[in-house]
Structures are given as C-alpha cells and as structure tokens.
Design an enzyme around this catalytic site. Structure first.
Site, PDB file in Angstrom:
ATOM      1  N   HIS A  22       0.835  -1.209   0.000  1.00 55.02           N
ATOM      2  CA  HIS A  22       0.000   0.000   0.000  1.00 55.02           C
ATOM      3  C   HIS A  22       0.864   1.251   0.000  1.00 55.02           C
ATOM      4  O   HIS A  22       1.921   1.306   0.610  1.00 55.02           O
ATOM      5  CB  HIS A  22      -0.953   0.041   1.198  1.00 55.02           C
ATOM      6  CG  HIS A  22      -0.304  -0.240   2.511  1.00 55.02           C
ATOM      7  ND1 HIS A  22       0.030  -1.504   2.920  1.00 55.02           N
ATOM      8  CD2 HIS A  22       0.074   0.583   3.522  1.00 55.02           C
ATOM      9  CE1 HIS A  22       0.583  -1.455   4.121  1.00 55.02           C
ATOM     10  NE2 HIS A  22       0.645  -0.191   4.501  1.00 55.02           N
TER      11      HIS A  22
ATOM     12  N   HIS B  33       0.689   4.987   1.384  1.00 54.25           N
ATOM     13  CA  HIS B  33       0.017   5.960   2.239  1.00 54.25           C
ATOM     14  C   HIS B  33       0.024   7.286   1.481  1.00 54.25           C
ATOM     15  O   HIS B  33       1.100   7.740   1.039  1.00 54.25           O
ATOM     16  CB  HIS B  33       0.784   6.191   3.546  1.00 54.25           C
ATOM     17  CG  HIS B  33       0.839   5.017   4.465  1.00 54.25           C
ATOM     18  ND1 HIS B  33      -0.031   4.863   5.517  1.00 54.25           N
ATOM     19  CD2 HIS B  33       1.667   3.946   4.500  1.00 54.25           C
ATOM     20  CE1 HIS B  33       0.266   3.748   6.165  1.00 54.25           C
ATOM     21  NE2 HIS B  33       1.293   3.170   5.577  1.00 54.25           N
TER      22      HIS B  33
END
Ligand code: 5GP
Ligand code: ZN
Length: 137
Positions: free
Chosen positions: A99, A101
C-alpha cells in the site's frame, strides 16, 4: 489471500471508506489517520510488499496515488503531501499487502514519523471520504 485484511477490503467483506477504484487498485481512508484525509492505495491483486509487487500494479498504484492526491488538493486544500510505503517490519510495515500511504500535510499539523495510531475519529473520516468521492455534491 483469505486472511489478508486489505484483500478483505478489496473484496468488500471488510468495510472501508472507499474513495477511488480502478481495474487494478482500490483507495480507502486509513482507520488511524496520521493527518485528516490520510488514505491508502492498494493493488487489487495481493502482493506483500515493494519487493514482491508486480511492476504493473506498482505503476497503477502510483498513478492512483497521484489521482487521489490531486483530488485531495481540490477538496482538502492541504499545504503538501507525503507519499509513504513501509516495506517490512524494520521499516514500520504492519499490514502485509502492498500500500501507498497518501498523507495530506498542513503547515501547522503536528505529525511526526512514525505516527502513533490513535484510531478514529470515524465521523470525520467518513465526512472527508464523502468529499473525496464527491458524493456530497
Ligand atoms: P503500514 O503500517 O503497514 O505501513 O500501514 C498499515 C495501515 O493500515 C496503518 O496506517 C493502519 O492505520 C491501517 N489500518 C489497519 N487496519 C485497518 C483497517 O481495518 N481499515 C483501514 N481502513 N485501515 C487500517
Ligand atoms: Zn492482500
């Protein structure tokens, strides 16, 4: 992967405040925002981290992160952004599905890295998600 939190969010079996999606990616609000508007961009296909991710998924996630940052620029008017990826526990990774951020930054925000997860505020997260989705007009 059946026991992966972010795969559950991608599949919809785990609830999230989703704000953007395309063929390869899903973006949703972080449950423990470092700053107001903090969101995550994940590939739909499970991969553990920066080392494992398919380069095409990495490219798609990066483009989605830019799209989300541009949307935040419009509706949240932050002063800047941090784009952050944690790869492996030594680098603060806690959820092992790749992922980005996307963290909007404000001149006077008190963020220090790594931030301490403090949970909620759920209503504020939901309100910002609605603005990013533009479902509040
Ligand atoms: P990492 O520590 O792996 O870089 O980031 C994982 C992020 O996932 C953290 O910022 C954490 O707040 C977020 N997170 C953990 N559990 C959940 C959840 O159930 N829902 C959402 N939306 N975010 C989560
Ligand atoms: Zn996963």
């Amino acid at each position: 992967m059946s026991d992966c939190l972010f795969c559950g969010i991608v599949e919809g079996s785990i609830p999230s405040q989703t704000v953007d999606s395309d063929e390869r990616t899903v973006s949703f609000m972080d449950i423990n925002p470092a700053t107001p508007g903090h969101a995550l961009v994940v590939p739909r296909a499970h991969s553990t981290d920066l080392i494992e991710i398919d380069p095409e998924d990495l490219a798609a996630a990066s483009v989605a992160a830019q799209r989300l940052a541009r949307r935040m620029e419009e509706v949240l008017e932050p002063d800047g952004f941090n784009l952050l990826n944690a790869c492996r526990p030594a680098a603060w990774q806690t959820v092992f599905h790749y992922h980005w951020h996307v963290i909007p930054r404000y001149e006077d925000d008190p963020l220090e890295l790594p931030w301490i997860p403090r949970g909620g505020p759920e209503e504020e997260i939901a309100a910002i998600a609605a603005k990013l989705r533009s479902d509040d007009g």
